[in-house]
Design a protein around this motif. Sequence first.
Motif, PDB file in Angstrom:
ATOM      1  N   VAL A 400       0.825  -1.212   0.000  1.00 48.71           N
ATOM      2  CA  VAL A 400       0.000   0.000   0.000  1.00 48.71           C
ATOM      3  C   VAL A 400       0.858   1.261   0.000  1.00 48.71           C
ATOM      4  N   SER A 401       0.246   2.373  -0.368  1.00 51.78           N
ATOM      5  CA  SER A 401       0.883   3.686  -0.291  1.00 51.78           C
ATOM      6  C   SER A 401       0.159   4.527   0.747  1.00 51.78           C
ATOM      7  N   ILE A 402       0.930   5.160   1.623  1.00 52.08           N
ATOM      8  CA  ILE A 402       0.368   5.982   2.688  1.00 52.08           C
ATOM      9  C   ILE A 402       1.290   7.183   2.875  1.00 52.08           C
ATOM     10  N   PRO A 403       0.734   8.377   3.177  1.00 54.08           N
ATOM     11  CA  PRO A 403       1.608   9.515   3.487  1.00 54.08           C
ATOM     12  C   PRO A 403       2.629   9.126   4.569  1.00 54.08           C
ATOM     13  N   LEU A 404       3.857   9.566   4.410  1.00 50.14           N
ATOM     14  CA  LEU A 404       4.956   9.088   5.249  1.00 50.14           C
ATOM     15  C   LEU A 404       4.709   9.232   6.743  1.00 50.14           C
ATOM     16  N   LYS A 405       4.064  10.322   7.149  1.00 53.41           N
ATOM     17  CA  LYS A 405       3.869  10.534   8.580  1.00 53.41           C
ATOM     18  C   LYS A 405       2.991   9.450   9.210  1.00 53.41           C
ATOM     19  N   ASP A 406       2.122   8.822   8.405  1.00 51.39           N
ATOM     20  CA  ASP A 406       1.198   7.800   8.908  1.00 51.39           C
ATOM     21  C   ASP A 406       1.598   6.386   8.501  1.00 51.39           C
ATOM     22  N   LEU A 407       2.703   6.242   7.779  1.00 53.47           N
ATOM     23  CA  LEU A 407       3.043   4.976   7.131  1.00 53.47           C
ATOM     24  C   LEU A 407       3.040   3.787   8.091  1.00 53.47           C
ATOM     25  N   TYR A 408       3.752   3.917   9.218  1.00 58.48           N
ATOM     26  CA  TYR A 408       3.864   2.771  10.124  1.00 58.48           C
ATOM     27  C   TYR A 408       2.628   2.620  11.008  1.00 58.48           C
ATOM     28  N   GLY A 409       1.792   3.620  11.033  1.00 66.21           N
ATOM     29  CA  GLY A 409       0.584   3.552  11.849  1.00 66.21           C
ATOM     30  C   GLY A 409      -0.311   2.387  11.472  1.00 66.21           C
ATOM     31  N   LEU A 410      -0.318   2.013  10.188  1.00 67.78           N
ATOM     32  CA  LEU A 410      -1.152   0.898   9.753  1.00 67.78           C
ATOM     33  C   LEU A 410      -0.682  -0.415  10.377  1.00 67.78           C
ATOM     34  N   VAL A 411       0.625  -0.602  10.476  1.00 72.50           N
ATOM     35  CA  VAL A 411       1.166  -1.819  11.095  1.00 72.50           C
ATOM     36  C   VAL A 411       0.716  -1.906  12.550  1.00 72.50           C
ATOM     37  N   GLU A 412       0.822  -0.794  13.256  1.00 77.00           N
ATOM     38  CA  GLU A 412       0.423  -0.756  14.668  1.00 77.00           C
ATOM     39  C   GLU A 412      -1.077  -1.007  14.819  1.00 77.00           C
ATOM     40  N   ALA A 413      -1.869  -0.430  13.921  1.00 77.65           N
ATOM     41  CA  ALA A 413      -3.322  -0.596  13.991  1.00 77.65           C
ATOM     42  C   ALA A 413      -3.721  -2.038  13.710  1.00 77.65           C
ATOM     43  N   ALA A 414      -3.098  -2.659  12.714  1.00 80.78           N
ATOM     44  CA  ALA A 414      -3.406  -4.058  12.382  1.00 80.78           C
ATOM     45  C   ALA A 414      -3.004  -4.985  13.516  1.00 80.78           C
ATOM     46  N   VAL A 435       2.948  -9.659  13.049  1.00 81.28           N
ATOM     47  CA  VAL A 435       2.580  -8.569  12.143  1.00 81.28           C
ATOM     48  C   VAL A 435       3.826  -7.727  11.937  1.00 81.28           C
ATOM     49  N   LEU A 436       4.232  -7.548  10.704  1.00 85.03           N
ATOM     50  CA  LEU A 436       5.474  -6.829  10.443  1.00 85.03           C
ATOM     51  C   LEU A 436       5.312  -5.815   9.320  1.00 85.03           C
ATOM     52  N   GLY A 437       6.173  -4.819   9.329  1.00 81.63           N
ATOM     53  CA  GLY A 437       6.125  -3.774   8.318  1.00 81.63           C
ATOM     54  C   GLY A 437       7.507  -3.452   7.792  1.00 81.63           C
ATOM     55  N   TYR A 438       7.593  -3.245   6.491  1.00 76.43           N
ATOM     56  CA  TYR A 438       8.847  -2.857   5.840  1.00 76.43           C
ATOM     57  C   TYR A 438       8.482  -2.234   4.504  1.00 76.43           C
ATOM     58  N   GLY A 439       9.446  -1.654   3.825  1.00 76.82           N
ATOM     59  CA  GLY A 439       9.115  -1.101   2.521  1.00 76.82           C
ATOM     60  C   GLY A 439       9.999   0.037   2.074  1.00 76.82           C
ATOM     61  N   HIS A 440       9.475   0.777   1.097  1.00 78.68           N
ATOM     62  CA  HIS A 440      10.232   1.815   0.407  1.00 78.68           C
ATOM     63  C   HIS A 440       9.809   3.185   0.937  1.00 78.68           C
ATOM     64  N   VAL A 441      10.540   3.691   1.888  1.00 77.62           N
ATOM     65  CA  VAL A 441      10.210   5.012   2.439  1.00 77.62           C
ATOM     66  C   VAL A 441      10.310   6.081   1.351  1.00 77.62           C
ATOM     67  N   GLY A 442      11.227   5.886   0.432  1.00 73.76           N
ATOM     68  CA  GLY A 442      11.446   6.875  -0.613  1.00 73.76           C
ATOM     69  C   GLY A 442      10.221   7.190  -1.447  1.00 73.76           C
ATOM     70  N   ASP A 443       9.277   6.243  -1.565  1.00 70.15           N
ATOM     71  CA  ASP A 443       8.067   6.514  -2.340  1.00 70.15           C
ATOM     72  C   ASP A 443       6.797   6.221  -1.548  1.00 70.15           C
ATOM     73  N   GLY A 444       6.909   6.157  -0.221  1.00 73.16           N
ATOM     74  CA  GLY A 444       5.733   6.004   0.628  1.00 73.16           C
ATOM     75  C   GLY A 444       5.037   4.669   0.505  1.00 73.16           C
ATOM     76  N   ASN A 445       5.804   3.619   0.192  1.00 67.40           N
ATOM     77  CA  ASN A 445       5.240   2.288  -0.061  1.00 67.40           C
ATOM     78  C   ASN A 445       5.510   1.369   1.138  1.00 67.40           C
ATOM     79  N   LEU A 446       4.425   0.982   1.815  1.00 68.35           N
ATOM     80  CA  LEU A 446       4.523   0.070   2.950  1.00 68.35           C
ATOM     81  C   LEU A 446       4.135  -1.336   2.534  1.00 68.35           C
ATOM     82  N   HIS A 447       4.902  -2.321   2.995  1.00 62.73           N
ATOM     83  CA  HIS A 447       4.518  -3.720   2.873  1.00 62.73           C
ATOM     84  C   HIS A 447       4.099  -4.191   4.265  1.00 62.73           C
ATOM     85  N   LEU A 448       2.796  -4.285   4.457  1.00 63.37           N
ATOM     86  CA  LEU A 448       2.251  -4.833   5.689  1.00 63.37           C
ATOM     87  C   LEU A 448       2.105  -6.336   5.488  1.00 63.37           C
TER      88      LEU A 448
END
Length: 523
Positions: A400-414, A435-448
Amino acid sequence: MMINPTSRAVFGLRVNLSRCLRSLPRLACRSYSQKVVPLTKETYPSTARNQAFARLSSDDIGEFKKILSDKNVLTDATDLEFFNEDWMRKYRGESKCVLKPQTTQQVSQILKYCNEKKIAVVPQGGNTGLVGGSVPVFDEVVLSLANMNKIRSFDNVSGIFKLDAGVILEIADQYLAEQGYIFPLDLGAKGSCHVGGNVACNAGGLRLLRYGSLHGSVLGLEVVLADGTIVDSMHSLRKDNTGYDTKQLFIGSEGTLGVITGVSILCPARPRFTNIAFLGLESYEAVQHCFTQAKNELGEILSAFEFMDEDSQDLARKFIKQTHPLEETYPFYVLIETSGSNKEHDDAKLETFLETSMENGIVSDGTVAQDEAQLKTLWYWREGVSEASTIGGGVYKYDVSIPLKDLYGLVEAARERLEEANLIGETDDFPVLRVLGYGHVGDGNLHLNVAVRRYTKEVEKCLEPFVYEWISEHHGSISAEHGLGFQKKNYIGYTKTENEIKLIKQLKNLYDPNGILNPYKYV
């Protein structure tokens, strides 16, 4: 990168990867931890087979053998297994026939016949997709592009590269390396995925920060439409302002509008020198500060900025079974790659960046690769996370793509939601392992990734549509680079408006009025 002893003392970097020097092998892109994959039609009984599609007959097989040689028409059940199952072993169709054309003309003849007979077709590349988009749902014919694997031409002045859709990404890049160029896309599955499949799902990958998306680098395509019509824009130049840019319709269309058989792509010069820094950080806020500083101080040489959380690296330790690059554990890790043409210049910039980051308390610890083997090893600690997430039995993946300030929030919420539902735990009594999170900060792409011991409807209902609702509320996209496929087809409305979906359906009806191309997917 060479760091003098004084500098090491200043910002505490340990260049100590001698304990894991060897380059780790690239494993096959498939998990076999789950022995029997249930049929998709049984797992998702609400999806009904379209009765307008014909059942395959012996006469159809005979016609296919007139177009292709016998060896390129597969009907043996054992041969069909790979083509019927997805990489995650979550979806399984029951295709009775796989076709492996070698030319665009053969693809055209196959689609013309299938369209006339209303036989549904699933285009398939390396079958490394993560949303069930490249395997049958029912008894669709699989059209494999694996035998269309020729490099057509390369212009070493302009950097324009033309190749068949079935060329494996890593082979394409190795060819370019001999010419002093680089393919503007890099993926963890590069040893298996096909260039045509990458374009069909608009793959983003590890270096989109540096080279941009395929919408910008693809110059032209050769595509076969559902009725067998061949549309060829392979001659396109970097600048062509005549009429609609129709190739863009097929980039990211996931084989629903046409089958990509050829790709013309602009490739940049290959960087002569590459550096990798692997860092430990105490918070996601520190990750954001680190990215801001990297953009400001590394500028034009910054080619990748990847982040991983503690859970992702913990699973990677269990999977890779090597000593981790950093002795201590941290809540977050960052992998930074720089690449350029002047080693002294690049080394100096990276050293200054690392020194400042340590002094400002943004980075707590880190290590820097000293040779090619260490470069590959550090990258594997990032690329290996995807496979590591399957070691418990399976994984629910959300790209998924999420604005950077909220990016890791989805991992915590899940994670919090699964804990409240009492579905996550350390013992086998719980279906969810981590539940883990990683991804491409450079383009706001989270892998949940939700690593599970077994796939269950209980877990799926807990995650969906919760994940998509959360993304929509934070103005993100439910798919950043893997596409919609079968998994996300019902959730496109969380990102696209009603009118956008209407346009998509109109295009589908225009290019594929019988709906034979990759049915039950996308929308």
